[in-house]
Design an enzyme around this catalytic site. Sequence first.
Site, PDB file in Angstrom:
ATOM      1  N   GLU A  27       0.987  -1.240   0.066  1.00 22.65           N
ATOM      2  CA  GLU A  27      -0.018  -0.133   0.205  1.00 22.65           C
ATOM      3  C   GLU A  27       1.090   1.293  -0.046  1.00 22.65           C
ATOM      4  O   GLU A  27       0.820   2.230   1.061  1.00 22.65           O
ATOM      5  CB  GLU A  27      -0.956  -0.154   1.171  1.00 22.65           C
ATOM      6  CG  GLU A  27      -2.024  -1.357   0.950  1.00 22.65           C
ATOM      7  CD  GLU A  27      -3.034  -1.230   2.298  1.00 22.65           C
ATOM      8  OE1 GLU A  27      -2.797  -0.847   3.221  1.00 22.65           O
ATOM      9  OE2 GLU A  27      -3.973  -1.813   1.929  1.00 22.65           O
ATOM     10  N   ASP A  60      -8.044  -8.767   4.192  1.00 22.37           N
ATOM     11  CA  ASP A  60      -7.838  -7.881   4.868  1.00 22.37           C
ATOM     12  C   ASP A  60      -8.750  -7.606   5.823  1.00 22.37           C
ATOM     13  O   ASP A  60      -9.575  -6.578   5.953  1.00 22.37           O
ATOM     14  CB  ASP A  60      -7.762  -6.599   4.122  1.00 22.37           C
ATOM     15  CG  ASP A  60      -7.165  -5.337   4.919  1.00 22.37           C
ATOM     16  OD1 ASP A  60      -6.800  -5.530   5.909  1.00 22.37           O
ATOM     17  OD2 ASP A  60      -7.242  -4.105   4.521  1.00 22.37           O
ATOM     18  N   GLU A  94     -12.386  -2.150  12.080  1.00 22.31           N
ATOM     19  CA  GLU A  94     -12.383  -1.719  10.904  1.00 22.31           C
ATOM     20  C   GLU A  94     -13.651  -1.858  10.319  1.00 22.31           C
ATOM     21  O   GLU A  94     -14.197  -1.326   9.599  1.00 22.31           O
ATOM     22  CB  GLU A  94     -10.871  -1.814  10.133  1.00 22.31           C
ATOM     23  CG  GLU A  94     -10.915  -1.231   9.056  1.00 22.31           C
ATOM     24  CD  GLU A  94      -9.657  -1.259   8.277  1.00 22.31           C
ATOM     25  OE1 GLU A  94      -8.843  -2.052   8.694  1.00 22.31           O
ATOM     26  OE2 GLU A  94      -9.504  -0.836   7.116  1.00 22.31           O
TER      27      GLU A  94
HETATM   28  C1  GCV Z   1      -2.219   0.190   8.535  1.00 24.26           C
HETATM   29  C2  GCV Z   1      -5.987  -1.896   5.825  1.00 24.26           C
HETATM   30  C3  GCV Z   1      -6.367  -0.874   6.469  1.00 24.26           C
HETATM   31  C4  GCV Z   1      -5.188   0.376   6.561  1.00 24.26           C
HETATM   32  C5  GCV Z   1      -3.807  -0.537   7.269  1.00 24.26           C
HETATM   33  C6  GCV Z   1      -3.475  -1.826   6.408  1.00 24.26           C
HETATM   34  C7  GCV Z   1      -2.402  -2.788   6.808  1.00 24.26           C
HETATM   35  O1  GCV Z   1      -5.496  -1.882   4.498  1.00 24.26           O
HETATM   36  O2  GCV Z   1      -7.457  -0.149   5.964  1.00 24.26           O
HETATM   37  O3  GCV Z   1      -5.496   1.469   7.265  1.00 24.26           O
HETATM   38  O4  GCV Z   1      -2.661   0.424   7.164  1.00 24.26           O
HETATM   39  O5  GCV Z   1      -4.804  -2.657   6.401  1.00 24.26           O
HETATM   40  O6  GCV Z   1      -2.751  -3.749   7.733  1.00 24.26           O
HETATM   41  O7  GCV Z   1      -1.343  -2.218   6.716  1.00 24.26           O
END
Ligand code: GCV
Length: 685
Positions: A299, A378, A406
């Site tokens: 990401e 995720d 989340e």
């Molecule tokens: C810390 C998901 C979340 C992100 C998070 C990512 C990760 O994509 O939405 O906020 O980033 O996981 O685990 O690195």
Amino acid sequence: MGSVNCHTALHNNMALVYGDLMKICEYDCWFQAWGTQHIPASLVAMLENVTIEEQGEIMGWTGAELRRGLRRGFGISQKAGPKETRVGTIGHLNTALNLALPPQKPEGFVIQVTDDRIIIAGQDPQGALYGAYRLLALLRLGGISPGTRIAEAPAGSHRIINHWDNLDGTVERGYAGNSLFYKDNRIDFDPQRIEDYARLLASVGINRISINNANVRKAAKKLITETYLPDVAKLAAIFRPFGIRLLLSINFASPYLLGEVSTADPLDPAVQDWWKARSEVIYRYIPDLAGFVVKADSEFEPGPFQYGRTHAQGANMLAAALKPHGGEVIWRCFVYNCTQDWRDPSIDRAKAAYDHFMPLDGGFDQNVLLQIKFGPYDFQVREPVSPLFGRLSKTRHIMELQITQEYTGQQIDLCYLPWIWEDIMNFDTAYRPASTIRELLGPSIEGLAGVSNVGLDQNWTGHTLAQANLYGYGRLGWDPNLSAQKIAEEWSLLTFGESDAAQTVTKLLMKSYPVYEGYNAPFGVCFMVNPGSHYGPNPEGYEFSKWGTYHRADRQSIGVDRGPTGTGYTEHYSPQKAGLFRDPSRCPEELILFFHRLRYDYRMKNNETLIQNIYNAHFEGYEAVEAMRNDWMGLKGKLDETVYTSVLSRLEQQLENAREWRDVINTYFWRKTGIPDAKGRLVYG
Ligand code: GCV
């Protein structure tokens, strides 16, 4: 507990229970002032006379914690007497008191009660600390009396909390207020609050904490510089006597981001030297730092791919820098293409972690642990367990869970996560005779990492009942054989006392996960959420995006064929598991749309069609939330008003959310398919 005072009376152990009404201090979580009424007088006399047998920071702290817990929890003060409680290590106590306590695994303990003495014996000082906390909990839960002998040790060696806290004070995916650690790009904390937090964590067995976001952007990369390290050291000093070691999330590109080397190529000697020198500096401030957490090539975070290097090369370079100091690299496996083209059906994000890391099995140094999210996506409401578990055989690894909610209601919706974690523990990788996740935790999966759900809110977790998720995470990492029901009962009793509230709360917790799944994303469909916030229904929110999270619903079918004729993801599992997942008639129905593309008229096991099941799940989910809200309202007048009102307001909001989910998702499918609800409940055509 500490600086945030709830009720002076509570802390002075007065008038805790009057009639049916338990006075709850939300801040104190599972350390309420319980009073002595449950403890037999014979035990009280022993608890009044605690002796700590050995010196040392953790041992000394164990004594302080035990005496403090006895005083604040039960109103028991110390005085000399013929009966006693002795605390020490097993080796020492066996010699000093001529006992024959058997050795335990590291961090384990024995509690032994006779007619005039309680022994808390740790395999090591940390074990003694855990024994002291266990005794305090058991004094409330029951189970301590002359003749009791309890021996426990944690399943996994690594019991980690990951904070996604940013230096500006915000918390990524945080739903309980701002960071405990940072404000305005400074380390800024209330030491008493941190001590209280450390107590909560240590009491359920947590032994490591990463204090900054895995996305190490902006100022956070400077955490490893001397501008910040003196303050990091102060935090470490608060956690240390609780047996909790700090981890720092680092940015793989730090050498050039900090302007000191022109590259971050892990094979470049200048980069290797830079990390070695940097580690020396860091360890000067925090000699027991547990290591680094690394989110690389993930990401938009930088990583070794930028230099044509493998993740093993990247991780091993850091491992070499940490090795002389006893540090470890916790390397996250959340690596996938987040700029993919939805038009290309050949790319399956679910395959990414396995495809990246399985070929590297055996290529990582001994002080590298891979941190693998429990599922291939995720933290969705339902995912299969990642096929890396059970399959990796030459690489140390741990499992990542998300305590923060989340995708599971963001601490507005009640969603008790140990329910699904128990399901994960039950998952049988089917590689060898003892191969459930529960059995692998310890021997093969060396521990758990959980993304924190706490913040500066007075009650730590936003939703008071979300404290059960933090408690449950610790308890399960310690003992994966505990059921979600048992954990819910423990937590409810510790928090609410023996009351209607505790019983109702246990029931609500246990219902909450399947209820949430029902109105949210049943049958493993995943990601029907609003992009970015990940809150609220949006059936096509990620359907044409670059993140690679599609359900591909059209007017006839929905789901992704992940079998051999589709993306081939099923073939990552053991033959037995792959066979099960490949076959829609044997695939667990809660995951059927994760593994299969099915027509809406596909007959499910209840002989109703898939689309009818989708409709039912959402209608029934809403109704169940209404029933949960009503059950809670039955506690009016039986429960501390502050807690009653704050939880009620969240349940009201949850009902509104469930209505939105029900109507948006069901209307979406009705419009798309033209198939009406057999029970005639659809009205928003
Ligand atoms: C810390 C998901 C979340 C992100 C998070 C990512 C990760 O994509 O939405 O906020 O980033 O996981 O685990 O690195």
